[in-house]
Design an enzyme around this catalytic site. Structure first.
Site, PDB file in Angstrom:
ATOM      1  CD1 TRP A 104      -2.027  -2.285  -8.602  1.00  0.00           C
ATOM      2  CD2 TRP A 104      -0.842  -0.401  -8.897  1.00  0.00           C
ATOM      3  NE1 TRP A 104      -2.803  -1.392  -9.298  1.00  0.00           N
ATOM      4  CE2 TRP A 104      -2.111  -0.244  -9.496  1.00  0.00           C
ATOM      5  CE3 TRP A 104       0.070   0.645  -8.970  1.00  0.00           C
ATOM      6  CZ2 TRP A 104      -2.489   0.939 -10.147  1.00  0.00           C
ATOM      7  CZ3 TRP A 104      -0.299   1.824  -9.621  1.00  0.00           C
ATOM      8  CH2 TRP A 104      -1.560   1.959 -10.194  1.00  0.00           C
ATOM      9  CG  ASP A 174      -0.662  -1.484  -2.138  1.00  0.00           C
ATOM     10  OD1 ASP A 174      -1.746  -1.103  -1.660  1.00  0.00           O
ATOM     11  OD2 ASP A 174      -0.304  -1.225  -3.305  1.00  0.00           O
ATOM     12  CE  LYS A 198      -7.846   0.815  -5.606  1.00  0.00           C
ATOM     13  NZ  LYS A 198      -8.058   0.963  -7.003  1.00  0.00           N
TER      14      LYS A 198
HETATM   15  N1  PMP Z   1      -1.823  -0.163  -5.142  1.00  0.00           N
HETATM   16  C1  PMP Z   1      -2.933  -0.829  -5.513  1.00  0.00           C
HETATM   17  C2  PMP Z   1      -3.134  -2.231  -5.033  1.00  0.00           C
HETATM   18  C3  PMP Z   1      -3.878  -0.202  -6.321  1.00  0.00           C
HETATM   19  O1  PMP Z   1      -4.979  -0.867  -6.709  1.00  0.00           O
HETATM   20  C4  PMP Z   1      -3.670   1.133  -6.743  1.00  0.00           C
HETATM   21  C5  PMP Z   1      -4.665   1.894  -7.575  1.00  0.00           C
HETATM   22  N2  PMP Z   1      -5.542   1.187  -8.307  1.00  0.00           N
HETATM   23  C6  PMP Z   1      -2.488   1.776  -6.340  1.00  0.00           C
HETATM   24  C7  PMP Z   1      -1.605   1.089  -5.533  1.00  0.00           C
HETATM   25  C8  PMP Z   1      -2.175   3.192  -6.758  1.00  0.00           C
HETATM   26  O2  PMP Z   1      -3.048   4.060  -6.129  1.00  0.00           O
HETATM   27  P1  PMP Z   1      -2.935   5.645  -6.315  1.00  0.00           P
HETATM   28  O3  PMP Z   1      -3.505   5.946  -7.668  1.00  0.00           O
HETATM   29  O4  PMP Z   1      -3.747   6.201  -5.188  1.00  0.00           O
HETATM   30  O5  PMP Z   1      -1.519   6.025  -6.229  1.00  0.00           O
END
Ligand code: PMP
Length: 362
Positions: A104, A174, A198
Site C-alpha cells: 500500500w 494511512d 475495517k
Molecule cells: N491502505 C491500506 C492500509 C489498506 O489496508 C487498504 C485496503 N486493504 C487500502 C489502503 C485500500 O483501500 P481501498 O480498497 O478502500 O481503496
C-alpha cells in the site's frame, strides 16, 4: 442462524449490536416512515448523523480543535491521489518522502509520483516487508512537502509501534487498517486517513483528519471532489454522499464509546493479538511471518511450518466457522484480521482450532 467469525482483511465484520440496530431502523428511521437511505443527504436526520460522527470521532480519537474531519468518496486508495494533490505544492520543490513498509505504501508513492517527486525514504522490501525499516527523520530535507507512512500494514501484519518525529514536515499516515484500535496523539500528524471498511463501517468512503493550516494548498488542477478545502467548507456535502456508510459509521462509533472507548479497545486488542501470537510462538507447527518487534495487533500473519498442510488448515477452519483466514498472495500462509469488532471469543476459537488441527496431524 450461526454467525461465523470473519477474519477477512476488509470489508470486515461489524459489531452485532450495530448490525441489529441498522436492521431494526432500516424500514423506519426514528418513526419517519422511511428508511435513512431513502431520504436526502441534506435532511435534518442526516445532518444529525454527520454531527454525531464529528462529535464521537473528536471524543474517541481525541482530535484537537485545529483539525477538520472530512468524509470523502473513493475509499482509502483515492487518498493516494488526494494527498499529493492537496499537499505536494506546500513547497516549491514539490517533493515528498514515502517510507515503504508494504504494497500500500509503494502504491501510494507511485501515485504521488504523478504530481511531484516521490522519494523512498526507506524500504523493507528486501525482507518481503516483514518489518518496519530503520528510518531517521533527521535525514529528511526541509523542503519536503510531507512525509508519508502506512501505520499498519494489512498484508504483512506489521505496524509502526511508535511514529517518526518529522518536526515541521507534516507527517501523513494511512491508518486504514488500525484507526481507533489504539490511542494516538493526533497532533503528531498533518493528515490521517482511513478507509471505513475495517474499523469504521462499510467500504467506499474514507475519513480524513487534516490539520487546518494544510487546507487550501491544492494543486490548481485538483478535481473539486478530491480537494480537502472543498470538503471542509461544505461539511463533506459537496455532492450526494454515501449516507448509509456514514450512518453505519455513526453506529460503530456509538458502539465503540459504549465499549469504553479507544483505550479499552486497545487493551482488548492487545489481549486478542497476544492470544494468537502466543499460540504461534509456543508451537513448532506454526510460525509467524512478521518480525516479532513489529507485529500488528490488527492483522496476524502466520504460516504452517509444513506449508503443504495450509489448504487443509484453511478448509478445516472454515468448517469450524472460522472464515477468510487465507493470507494475501504476496505473503502466503494465513492471516487473522482481528479488528475492533472481533471479540476475544473469536480469537479463542481460532487458537483452540489451531491446537486441535496440530493434534490431528501429530
Ligand atoms: N491502505 C491500506 C492500509 C489498506 O489496508 C487498504 C485496503 N486493504 C487500502 C489502503 C485500500 O483501500 P481501498 O480498497 O478502500 O481503496
Amino acid at each position: 442462524m450461526t454467525r461465523i467469525y470473519n477474519f477477512g482483511a476488509g470489508p470486515a465484520m461489524l459489531p452485532i449490536p450495530v448490525m441489529e440496530k441498522a436492521q431494526a431502523e432500516f424500514l423506519d428511521y426514528h418513526n419517519l416512515g422511511a428508511g435513512l437511505i431513502e431520504i436526502s443527504h441534506r435532511s435534518k436526520q442526516f445532518d444529525e448523523i454527520l454531527d454525531s460522527c464529528d462529535a464521537l470521532l473528536t471524543e474517541l480519537a481525541n482530535i484537537p480543535s485545529n483539525y477538520k474531519i472530512l468524509y470523502v468518496h473513493g475509499g482509502a486508495q483515492m487518498q493516494f491521489s488526494a494527498v499529493p494533490l492537496n499537499l505536494m505544492a506546500r513547497n516549491d520543490a514539490k517533493k515528498a518522502t514515502y517510507i515503504e513498509t508494504g504494497n500500500w505504501a509503494v502504491k501510494a508513492r507511485k501515485e504521488a509520483a504523478r504530481y511531484g517527486t516521490a522519494l523512498s525514504g526507506a524500504t523493507s522490501e528486501a525482507t518481503n516487508f516483514d518489518r518496519i525499516p530503520e528510518f531517521d527523520p533527521a535525514t529528511l530535507d526541509a523542503d519536503n512537502s510531507y512525509a508519508y507512512i502506512t501505520s499498519n500494514n494489512t498484508l504483512f501484519g506489521t505496524r509502526w509501534h511508535s511514529f517518526p518525529d518529522t518536526g515541521e514536515i507534516p507527517l501523513v499516515a494511512d491508518m486504514t487498517s488500525e484507526f481507533l484500535s489504539r490511542k494516538l496523539d493526533i497532533s503528531k500528524f498533518g493528515i490521517i486517513f482511513a478507509g471505513l471498511q475495517k474499523n469504521l463501517g462499510p467500504a467506499g468512503l474514507a475519513v480524513v483528519i487534516v490539520r487546518e493550516d494544510l487546507l487550501g494548498l491544492a494543486l490548481p488542477y485538483t478535481p473539486s471532489l478530491l480537494n480537502y478545502k472543498v470538503y471542509a467548507d461544505d461539511h463533506s456535502l459537496t455532492n450526494t454522499t454515501n449516507t448509509f456508510a456514514i450512518y453505519m459509521m455513526s453506529l460503530v462509533l456509538e458502539w465503540l464509546k459504549g465499549e469504553g472507548g479507544v483505550g479499552a479497545m486497545e487493551a482488548r486488542n492487545e489481549a486478542k493479538a497476544k492470544l494468537i501470537y502466543d499460540a504461534i510462538d509456543n508451537s513448532d507447527f506454526y510460525r509467524g511471518t512478521a518480525h516479532p518487534d513489529h507485529r500488528s495487533i490488527m492483522n496476524v500473519t502466520f504460516n504452517l511450518t509444513d506449508e503443504s498442510l495450509l489448504d487443509s488448515f484453511l478448509a478445516e477452519a472454515l468448517k469450524n466457522g472460522l472464515y477468510a483466514l487465507k493470507g494475501h498472495r504476496v505473503v502466503g500462509g494465513a492471516r487473522a484480521s482481528i479488528y475492533n469488532a472481533m471479540p476475544l471469543a473469536g480469537c479463542q476459537a481460532l487458537v483452540d482450532f489451531m491446537a486441535e488441527f496440530e493434534r490431528s496431524k501429530a
